[in-house]
Design a protein around this motif. Structure first.
Motif, PDB file in Angstrom:
ATOM      1  N   TRP A 107      37.531  48.514  -2.493  1.00 50.54           N
ATOM      2  CA  TRP A 107      37.771  48.028  -1.127  1.00 50.54           C
ATOM      3  C   TRP A 107      38.976  47.095  -1.041  1.00 50.54           C
ATOM      4  O   TRP A 107      39.232  46.508   0.016  1.00 50.54           O
ATOM      5  N   THR A 108      39.750  46.964  -2.119  1.00 54.15           N
ATOM      6  CA  THR A 108      40.825  45.970  -2.161  1.00 54.15           C
ATOM      7  C   THR A 108      41.783  46.038  -0.977  1.00 54.15           C
ATOM      8  O   THR A 108      42.076  44.996  -0.364  1.00 54.15           O
ATOM      9  N   PRO A 109      42.329  47.220  -0.595  1.00 55.51           N
ATOM     10  CA  PRO A 109      43.265  47.243   0.541  1.00 55.51           C
ATOM     11  C   PRO A 109      42.648  46.726   1.833  1.00 55.51           C
ATOM     12  O   PRO A 109      43.312  46.047   2.625  1.00 55.51           O
ATOM     13  N   VAL A 110      41.377  47.040   2.049  1.00 58.68           N
ATOM     14  CA  VAL A 110      40.691  46.593   3.270  1.00 58.68           C
ATOM     15  C   VAL A 110      40.441  45.089   3.219  1.00 58.68           C
ATOM     16  O   VAL A 110      40.638  44.377   4.215  1.00 58.68           O
ATOM     17  N   VAL A 111      40.037  44.593   2.067  1.00 57.42           N
ATOM     18  CA  VAL A 111      39.797  43.159   1.915  1.00 57.42           C
ATOM     19  C   VAL A 111      41.102  42.387   2.120  1.00 57.42           C
ATOM     20  O   VAL A 111      41.128  41.338   2.784  1.00 57.42           O
TER      21      VAL A 111
END
Length: 263
Positions: A107-111
């Protein structure tokens, strides 16, 4: 769609979290209707739970699916968050991310986008850990039960969140209206409901499998929220439609509503 409404058994057997995530939550910077709706939801949630917004002790997310984006903003304002979903696979996917297990969805890009909205994209790792600490439990839910979280029983919550879930779980407007009343029963008097509903869609795709929805008009959603005992404090409509739903869709509707105090 053929074969009638896809109910709980079909979700339990055939809903594949990774197909769903690949279709709706690939957030790699390339433009897509799915990415734009995700950004819209993240922006609305940031405004709702950001400084000066809703806060409290407990928040229950109903129909989390395999996703965590919907509570990224709320974990700054609520210390005790419950995630829930009907299907075993979705709950397993949530647990993988929460426990940082190998193969958990990234989920890194969303976080990072959520942190950009808060003014500090560099704290994304801190944000992930804050969310993991705030999520206290992952439970089974069924919006058609009087106690949605049975057999668990939780104290009344300050906030109930449900994004892009109710229209998929309900086969008719009457079922949707009843499910909203069930949601209201989870809340304290004056607690808040925060919801996003996809409007006027009768089905959506997960991989090669089609799942049905109840096609709702904005006015029907508004009236159902009011009749469930809420005052609507905010309503925003985004005309953007998903690329893999039927063409009649008129976008998504984001609502913040306050449960009326007992007379």
């Amino acid at each position: 769609m053929e074969g009638g409404f896809t109910g709980g058994d079909e979700y339990q057997k055939h809903f594949l979290p990774r197909d769903y995530l690949a279709t709706y939550y690939s957030f790699d910077g390339s433009p897509s209707p799915e990415a734009e709706i995700l950004k819209f939801n993240l922006e609305c949630l940031h405004k709702t739970f950001g400084p000066g917004g809703l806060q409290g002790d407990t928040l229950i997310d109903i129909g989390s699916g395999p996703t965590i984006y919907q509570v990224l903003a709320a974990c700054e304002s609520f210390r005790d968050i419950t995630l829930s979903d009907f299907t075993d696979r979705n709950r397993e996917e949530l647990e993988k991310w929460l426990k940082k297990e190998p193969g958990a969805y990234d989920w890194t890009p969303v976080v990072k986008f959520a942190c950009e909205l808060e003014g500090n994209s560099g704290r994304w790792e801190e944000k992930e850990e804050k969310l993991r600490a705030a999520v206290k439990r992952v439970l089974k839910c069924d919006v058609h039960l009087g106690n949605l979280l049975a057999p668990a029983v939780l104290p009344p919550a300050d906030c109930v969140l449900t994004l892009l879930a109710m229209e998929c779980a309900c086969c008719s407007l009457d079922a949707y209206r009843t499910a909203l009343c069930n949601l209201a029963s989870l809340l304290k008097p004056c607690g808040h409901l925060v919801t996003t509903v996809t409007l006027q869609i009768s089905s959506y795709m997960v991989g090669k499998r089609e799942f049905s929805c109840v096609a709702l008009e904005k006015e029907e959603v508004e009236q159902a929220v009011l009749d469930a005992g809420f005052d609507i404090e905010q309503l925003l409509q985004n005309p953007q439609s998903y690329s893999v739903t039927n063409a009649a869709s008129s976008g998504v509707c984001f609502i913040v509503a306050r449960k009326k105090p007992r007379p």
